[in-house]
Enzyme design. Sequence first.
Site: not given
Length: 514
Positions: A234, A268
Amino acid sequence: MTAHAPGSINPADLKALEPVKASTPDEVRAAVATARTAQANWVALPLATRADAMRALGQAVLAKADELAKVMSMETGRSVVECKASELTSLVPYIETAIVVAKEALAPSKVRLSMLDFPGKKGVTEAVPRGVIGIIAPWNYPLGNFWKSLFPALLSGNGVVLKPSEHTPRTGAFLAGLCAEVMPKGLVGLVQGAGEVGQALVDTADAIVFTGSVPSGKRVAARAAERLIPTSLELGGKDAALVLADCDLDRTAIGVAQWAMHNCGQNCAAIERVYVEEAIADRFVATLSKVVSKLRVSTGDNESDLGPLQNAAQLAIVEKHVEQAKAKGAKVTAGGARVGPGLGFQATVLDHCSDDMDVVRDETFGPVIAVVRVKDAEDGLKRANDSRYGLNGSVWTTNIERGAALVRRMEVGVGYVNNHGFAGILADVPWTGVKETGPGVAASTHSYGVFTRPRTVIIDSGKQPDAWWIPANAELTQFVDALIARGRGGGLGVLLKLGGLVKKRAAAIRELAR
Ligand code: NAD
């Protein structure tokens, strides 16, 4: 600025923190071995018992919420309130949903076996834990980045070894300490240090969940490929918001500022690029800049809306992106400068950004919104999709139907109309992306591939041999032809013939042993 070792200062005021010792390769191997031993008993417990342990962990964390948030605040520079709000408030509902997800993901499924083709057989496919999961985390959400993997890993029956970021080791250690209080000894291990310690974990664990930057993620993927162990990667993001002329302008400006500045943009899924239709660009930028100018940065002793950058390297990227954008013609309409005694940077809006600027192309991971003015929605969509990243994306409009159609054309893992980013705290939504954001999936049943492997067990009653076994004879030929006739739509007559041939074949096959 003086170079500080990672994790050695409070970024809000630069005050020194107690050093944390890095683990040796032997200590990494020992943590994995201990977790493996504990896992053997853990996997034998019913899911309901493991679920109760997760609830107990949630309660242990909340009982220490003040102390834990203070440690987090000290390492990140964010206010205690912000640490609690973003990483602790939704913990209990998160755990309850994670338990529901686990029940679904771990439920065995029956193998479909037709009586005619596979007589006397039944089968089941079960989810088997991988063993010990190494969880390697970044510093931006020092707890949240563990929640999404820790619960499914443990609920599946795995042991776990946590590797917090070298920038936030104390929060990780606090969490590991609470795990040790409520779970079997050694089931959740802890290793500390930078990339080489992460690498040692990749060399030892049975599967890896990695959250972090694209370059480190590629290194982890290559190393894990050598061992043929599964990974979930990720990685970075450069989220875009597409702002249409018919949006609710005030709410959109505040919503965009919220999801750009949350955690000082060190998210993010922060909105880093805003594509706004030219028709409302002047008014939108003016309102957005008014909102953003009001945001206060933590200087260690004030009430604040956002923290500082967590580390000097991150601050340097922010300054570089802003300076380069200015040099290429962007206009600063809010913020734009450093603030406070620590690593603070003002919440910033850059108007008139263009596609060739780093602030539009590369991850900034800071409190900077790059506004790109576009002709229309199609122009904005094309430019939003022209990115190496693809985590979250959003369309802001009062025409919900049009927004929903447009957001489905954004190349992202999670799309929103009139909101952004918050799916990261939902345990049943797959948190995933495309391109260099990486192929990993966090949360939801879709994430379980890294935590479990499928194992199928088939039981044959053993009463008769199967009709296609050796030897070949005339009846085998008839049997095969009858199967093909069935495939071509043969009716009851073919089925009856097959039934008779199965019996005949069984007798002929048994002759082989006489
Ligand atoms: P980073 O890659 O520098 O470090 C992340 C973690 O990996 C740290 O624990 C680090 O010690 C470890 N590490 C570094 N090199 C390694 C290696 N070769 N092998 C094993 N472990 C290694 O990233 P960072 O600066 O800590 O985090 C910021 C990045 O994380 C940003 O790009 C951000 O977008 C990304 N991020 C992504 C998500 C997501 O869900 N997609 C969530 C949070 C953060």
